[in-house]
Design an enzyme around this catalytic site. Structure first.
Site, short mmCIF file in Angstrom:
data_model
loop_
_atom_site.label_atom_id
_atom_site.label_comp_id
_atom_site.label_asym_id
_atom_site.label_seq_id
_atom_site.Cartn_x
_atom_site.Cartn_y
_atom_site.Cartn_z
N ASP A 37 0.43 36.99 -43.90
CA ASP A 37 1.05 36.78 -43.69
C ASP A 37 2.76 36.77 -45.15
O ASP A 37 1.97 36.31 -45.91
CB ASP A 37 1.58 35.12 -42.65
CG ASP A 37 2.86 34.88 -41.61
OD1 ASP A 37 3.23 35.61 -40.56
OD2 ASP A 37 3.92 34.96 -42.66
N ASP A 63 3.65 40.90 -47.69
CA ASP A 63 4.67 41.47 -47.11
C ASP A 63 5.16 42.78 -46.53
O ASP A 63 4.52 43.60 -47.51
CB ASP A 63 6.58 41.29 -48.19
CG ASP A 63 7.73 42.06 -47.52
OD1 ASP A 63 7.49 43.12 -45.90
OD2 ASP A 63 8.69 42.46 -48.03
N VAL A 64 5.23 42.81 -45.19
CA VAL A 64 4.34 43.92 -44.35
C VAL A 64 5.65 45.25 -44.77
O VAL A 64 5.11 46.10 -44.55
CB VAL A 64 4.09 44.20 -42.85
CG1 VAL A 64 2.97 43.21 -41.98
CG2 VAL A 64 5.42 43.20 -41.65
N ASN A 90 0.58 43.16 -36.14
CA ASN A 90 2.03 42.21 -35.32
C ASN A 90 3.49 42.10 -36.10
O ASN A 90 4.06 41.15 -34.87
CB ASN A 90 0.74 40.99 -34.19
CG ASN A 90 1.54 39.94 -33.94
OD1 ASN A 90 1.58 39.65 -33.79
ND2 ASN A 90 1.10 38.58 -35.07
N TYR A 156 16.67 45.41 -32.57
CA TYR A 156 15.37 44.70 -32.35
C TYR A 156 14.95 46.42 -31.43
O TYR A 156 13.72 46.17 -31.19
CB TYR A 156 15.47 43.79 -31.63
CG TYR A 156 14.41 42.88 -31.47
CD1 TYR A 156 13.35 42.48 -32.10
CD2 TYR A 156 13.80 42.64 -29.74
CE1 TYR A 156 12.22 42.67 -31.93
CE2 TYR A 156 12.06 42.43 -29.86
CZ TYR A 156 11.55 41.86 -30.25
OH TYR A 156 9.90 41.57 -30.50
N LYS A 160 11.69 48.16 -31.95
CA LYS A 160 10.27 48.37 -30.56
C LYS A 160 10.20 50.02 -29.90
O LYS A 160 9.42 49.93 -29.26
CB LYS A 160 10.83 46.99 -29.86
CG LYS A 160 10.40 45.82 -29.97
CD LYS A 160 9.29 45.75 -30.97
CE LYS A 160 9.25 44.14 -32.11
NZ LYS A 160 7.63 43.54 -32.96
N1 LIG Z 1 7.72 36.17 -28.94
C1 LIG Z 1 8.41 36.59 -28.33
O1 LIG Z 1 9.17 36.45 -26.72
C2 LIG Z 1 8.32 38.14 -28.58
C3 LIG Z 1 8.36 38.97 -27.07
C4 LIG Z 1 7.97 40.60 -27.61
C5 LIG Z 1 7.84 40.76 -28.72
N2 LIG Z 1 7.31 39.94 -29.68
C6 LIG Z 1 6.39 40.71 -30.95
O2 LIG Z 1 5.48 39.67 -31.36
C7 LIG Z 1 5.49 39.80 -32.82
C8 LIG Z 1 5.20 38.56 -33.23
O3 LIG Z 1 5.81 37.74 -33.09
P1 LIG Z 1 6.09 36.32 -32.49
O4 LIG Z 1 6.63 35.81 -31.55
O5 LIG Z 1 4.44 35.89 -33.10
O6 LIG Z 1 6.72 35.46 -33.58
P2 LIG Z 1 6.39 34.61 -34.93
O7 LIG Z 1 7.57 34.14 -35.83
O8 LIG Z 1 6.19 33.10 -34.27
O9 LIG Z 1 6.05 35.34 -35.75
C9 LIG Z 1 5.94 36.08 -36.42
C10 LIG Z 1 5.03 35.59 -37.83
O10 LIG Z 1 5.84 37.11 -38.66
C11 LIG Z 1 5.57 36.72 -40.41
N3 LIG Z 1 6.51 37.49 -41.18
C12 LIG Z 1 7.41 38.26 -40.85
N4 LIG Z 1 8.06 39.23 -41.58
C13 LIG Z 1 7.00 39.45 -41.66
C14 LIG Z 1 6.57 40.44 -43.09
N5 LIG Z 1 7.89 41.26 -44.26
N6 LIG Z 1 5.09 40.58 -43.82
C15 LIG Z 1 4.26 39.82 -42.93
N7 LIG Z 1 4.69 38.58 -42.24
C16 LIG Z 1 5.75 38.47 -41.78
C17 LIG Z 1 6.16 35.34 -40.17
O11 LIG Z 1 5.88 34.92 -41.31
C18 LIG Z 1 5.57 34.81 -38.56
O12 LIG Z 1 4.54 34.47 -39.03
C19 LIG Z 1 7.25 40.46 -33.48
O13 LIG Z 1 6.23 42.06 -33.74
C20 LIG Z 1 7.49 40.57 -32.26
O14 LIG Z 1 8.89 41.35 -32.72
C21 LIG Z 1 7.09 38.77 -29.51
#
Ligand SMILES: NC(=O)c1ccc[n+]([C@@H]2O[C@H](COP(=O)([O-])OP(=O)(O)OC[C@H]3O[C@@H](n4cnc5c(N)ncnc54)[C@H](O)[C@@H]3O)[C@@H](O)[C@H]2O)c1
Length: 285
Positions: A37, A63-64, A90, A156, A160
């Site tokens: 992360d 950083d991904v 993720n 977004y 996606k």
């Molecule tokens: N929460 C929702 O409603 C939802 C719905 C659909 C899809 N998603 C997807 O789920 C995935 C996870 O999101 P989440 O909801 O757990 O959000 P979150 O913000 O709680 O977790 C995302 C994590 O990704 C990390 N991150 C961000 N940029 C980064 C980078 N450049 N390099 C490495 N790490 C990085 C953040 O620090 C964080 O820990 C994402 O791809 C998001 O698009 C979330």
């Protein structure tokens, strides 16, 4: 993949939200876990929590959206645990706002994390898994926003939809090779995570330029408000990990969480096939 004990899982975005739930499920199955992360503070907390429970954990701040960081992640994984069996692509971020107002910097950021982050994960880890020739699984996290469209989140949706197309195509290719790598595509609706606060995860090169008027605009502020509302009223996050692991065990490709979106997804496809124009009126019902 049916056997998890002592196998190695790599999770990007492991410091918050879905990533933490995925890590908990891995630990519950006695897996070795690599937490990756950009959020070093939370990463350390999650690592400490997991270690306190006796888990074998490696955390990698990275950083991904940087290919070299993903390469280093793989190198550290192999040096520490010797293999990689399960990969969660993720990490993700969200930006809202009209395309013609959104600064290109925001496009670069979201494309870098959500699209290139996933491409880099596949490019680096698939060759390692192919070489191992053992049962492996990759879970790519897209969203229901990759299966349907709404007016307010073009950037977004763009990322996606890219995640969906990328994952479906790579999955066909791996099947055609009779590879032992299986894939799942996670397409959740709104879930209570920290996603609406993702501006705090911007790498330095995508930092908000406060001289840019957009970040004082109604569009930007409304986007933040809407994001906060939909995420904080989403379903609880603790239901997520188990549904993903059932899909991994049963080699289920599509993982959806919100049945109420099925008519919208179906309606979109039906419109295409029947030549019906999409209408914004459906969002006003
Ligand atoms: N929460 C929702 O409603 C939802 C719905 C659909 C899809 N998603 C997807 O789920 C995935 C996870 O999101 P989440 O909801 O757990 O959000 P979150 O913000 O709680 O977790 C995302 C994590 O990704 C990390 N991150 C961000 N940029 C980064 C980078 N450049 N390099 C490495 N790490 C990085 C953040 O620090 C964080 O820990 C994402 O791809 C998001 O698009 C979330």
């Amino acid at each position: 993949m049916k056997e998890f004990k002592n196998k190695v899982a790599v999770i990007t975005g492991a410091a918050n939200g879905f990533g933490v739930e995925m890590a908990k499920e891995c630990v519950a199955r006695d897996m070795k876990v690599v937490l990756a992360d950009i959020d070093s503070e939370n990463l350390k907390k999650v690592e400490a929590d997991m270690k306190a429970k006796g888990a074998e954990v490696l955390s990698v701040e990275m950083d991904v959206s940087k290919f070299e960081d993903v390469e280093i992640l793989a190198k550290k994984t192999l040096e520490t645990f010797g293999s990689v069996d399960l990969l969660f692509n993720n990490a993700g971020v969200v930006v809202a706002g009209p395309t013609w107002e959104l600064p290109l910097n925001d496009w670069d950021w979201i494309m870098g994390v959500n699209v290139y982050g996933m491409i880099y994960g596949l490019k680096v880890f698939i060759p390692i898994m192919l070489k191992q020739d053992t049962p492996c699984h990759i879970v790519n996290v897209a969203s229901v926003a990759g299966l349907l469209t709404t007016p307010s989140m073009a950037a977004y949706h763009t990322t996606k939809f890219a995640n969906v197309g990328l994952t479906e195509s790579v999955n066909y290719q791996l099947q055609a090779m009779n590879s032992k790598i299986k894939m799942s595509l996670f397409c959740p609706g709104f879930v209570q995570t920290d996603l609406h606060n993702c501006d705090r995860h911007r790498p330095e090169r995508f930092a908000i330029n406060r001289d840019e008027p957009y970040y004082e605009s109604v569009s930007y502020k409304q986007g933040l408000e809407r994001g906060k509302h939909v995420i904080t009223t989403g379903i609880p996050v603790d239901s997520i990990g188990q549904s993903i692991f059932i899909a991994i065990e049963e080699e289920q490709f599509y993982i959806l969480t919100h049945p109420q979106y099925a008519p919208v997804i179906g309606g979109r496809v039906r419109n295409m096939l029947e030549g019906v124009n999409p209408s914004v009126a459906m969002f006003k019902k």
